[in-house]
Design a protein around this motif. Structure first.
Motif, short mmCIF file in Angstrom:
data_model
loop_
_atom_site.label_atom_id
_atom_site.label_comp_id
_atom_site.label_asym_id
_atom_site.label_seq_id
_atom_site.Cartn_x
_atom_site.Cartn_y
_atom_site.Cartn_z
N ASP A 1 0.77 -1.04 0.12
CA ASP A 1 0.11 -0.07 -0.01
C ASP A 1 0.97 1.14 -0.06
N VAL A 2 0.31 2.36 -0.55
CA VAL A 2 1.11 3.57 -0.46
C VAL A 2 0.85 4.24 0.92
N ALA A 3 1.81 4.52 1.55
CA ALA A 3 1.86 4.94 3.20
C ALA A 3 2.12 6.31 3.16
N GLY A 4 3.11 7.01 2.23
CA GLY A 4 3.53 8.34 2.23
C GLY A 4 3.90 8.54 0.87
N VAL A 5 4.51 9.93 1.03
CA VAL A 5 5.00 10.61 -0.26
C VAL A 5 6.08 11.22 0.15
N VAL A 6 7.07 11.08 -0.80
CA VAL A 6 8.51 12.03 -0.63
C VAL A 6 8.41 12.93 -1.78
N GLU A 7 8.67 14.07 -1.48
CA GLU A 7 8.58 15.14 -2.66
C GLU A 7 10.06 15.58 -2.66
N SER A 8 10.77 15.69 -3.90
CA SER A 8 11.91 16.66 -4.01
C SER A 8 11.85 17.76 -5.21
N VAL A 9 12.91 18.44 -5.37
CA VAL A 9 13.03 19.34 -6.30
C VAL A 9 12.80 18.78 -7.85
N LYS A 10 13.05 17.44 -7.88
CA LYS A 10 12.95 16.82 -9.12
C LYS A 10 11.57 15.99 -9.26
N ALA A 11 11.08 15.42 -8.40
CA ALA A 11 9.91 14.50 -8.77
C ALA A 11 9.21 14.40 -6.93
N ALA A 12 8.33 13.62 -7.17
CA ALA A 12 7.45 13.21 -5.94
C ALA A 12 7.49 11.33 -6.35
N ALA A 13 7.40 10.82 -5.08
CA ALA A 13 7.66 9.36 -5.21
C ALA A 13 6.60 8.91 -4.15
N ASP A 14 5.72 7.77 -4.26
CA ASP A 14 5.35 7.18 -3.19
C ASP A 14 6.27 6.23 -2.30
N VAL A 15 5.94 6.27 -1.18
CA VAL A 15 6.57 5.25 -0.17
C VAL A 15 5.62 4.46 0.12
N TYR A 16 5.99 2.96 -0.38
CA TYR A 16 5.12 2.00 -0.05
C TYR A 16 5.58 1.20 1.25
N MET A 17 4.51 0.42 1.68
CA MET A 17 4.61 -0.23 2.93
C MET A 17 5.38 -1.68 2.53
N PRO A 18 6.50 -1.85 3.01
CA PRO A 18 7.31 -3.07 2.93
C PRO A 18 6.61 -4.35 3.51
N VAL A 19 5.96 -4.04 4.62
CA VAL A 19 5.21 -5.07 5.01
C VAL A 19 3.88 -4.77 5.44
N SER A 20 2.76 -5.39 5.91
CA SER A 20 1.68 -5.21 6.54
C SER A 20 1.74 -5.00 8.05
N GLY A 21 0.94 -3.77 8.25
CA GLY A 21 1.09 -3.55 9.76
C GLY A 21 0.36 -2.30 10.04
N GLU A 22 0.73 -2.03 11.51
CA GLU A 22 0.03 -0.72 12.08
C GLU A 22 1.11 0.30 12.13
N ILE A 23 0.80 1.36 11.72
CA ILE A 23 1.63 2.74 12.20
C ILE A 23 1.69 2.83 13.56
N VAL A 24 3.01 3.01 14.40
CA VAL A 24 3.14 3.14 15.55
C VAL A 24 3.68 4.48 15.93
N GLU A 25 4.34 5.00 14.88
CA GLU A 25 5.33 6.24 15.34
C GLU A 25 5.73 6.79 13.91
N VAL A 26 5.77 8.02 13.76
CA VAL A 26 6.24 8.44 12.71
C VAL A 26 7.27 9.62 12.97
N ASN A 27 8.20 9.94 12.12
CA ASN A 27 9.33 10.79 12.43
C ASN A 27 9.09 12.40 12.28
N GLU A 28 8.77 12.87 13.42
CA GLU A 28 8.38 14.39 13.39
C GLU A 28 9.40 15.21 13.09
#
Length: 123
Positions: A51-78
């Motif tokens: 699943d797409v879990a996030g997006v990373v954008e740069s000066v050149k492009a945007a890319a999806d961040v995919y879930m490498p494994v199934s699971g529940e998000i317990v923390e994000v890097n603020e």
């Protein structure tokens, strides 16, 4: 003991018990260039593998961040949200994206080890 695995979508994950820390690889941040924005998933949200879990954008492009494994998000890097350049300066350390509680640890077995990932990424 923790183990690190990689996906063909250029994410890495370090698994410690039933928690995996996820980020993008050095190869991914090199291809993207200077990261200017990250969209991180919501804590408590559950995703299936690939699943797409996030997006990373740069000066050149945007890319999806995919879930490498199934699971529940317990923390994000603020810190990454506040300073997206951490994805460039320390992609395998302080530039991590999120932590996930695994729901199917057997999925890890199908992921790439460092040697296989480097061969896949042409490094």
């Amino acid at each position: 003991m923790s183990i690190t695995k990689y996906t063909e979508d250029h994410e890495w994950l370090t698994v410690d018990g039933d928690i995996a820390t996820v980020g993008i690889t050095v190869h991914a941040q090199d291809a993207l260039g200077d990261v200017v924005f990250v969209d991180l998933p919501e804590v408590g949200k559950t995703f299936a593998q690939k699943d797409v879990a996030g997006v990373v954008e740069s000066v050149k492009a945007a890319a999806d961040v995919y879930m490498p494994v199934s699971g529940e998000i317990v923390e994000v890097n603020e810190n990454l949200r506040a300073d997206p350049s951490l994805a460039n300066s320390d992609p395998l350390g302080s530039g991590w994206f999120f932590k996930v509680k695994l729901t199917d640890a057997s999925q890890i077995d199908a992921l790439l080890d460092e040697t296989a990932y480097n061969a896949f990424a042409g490094q």
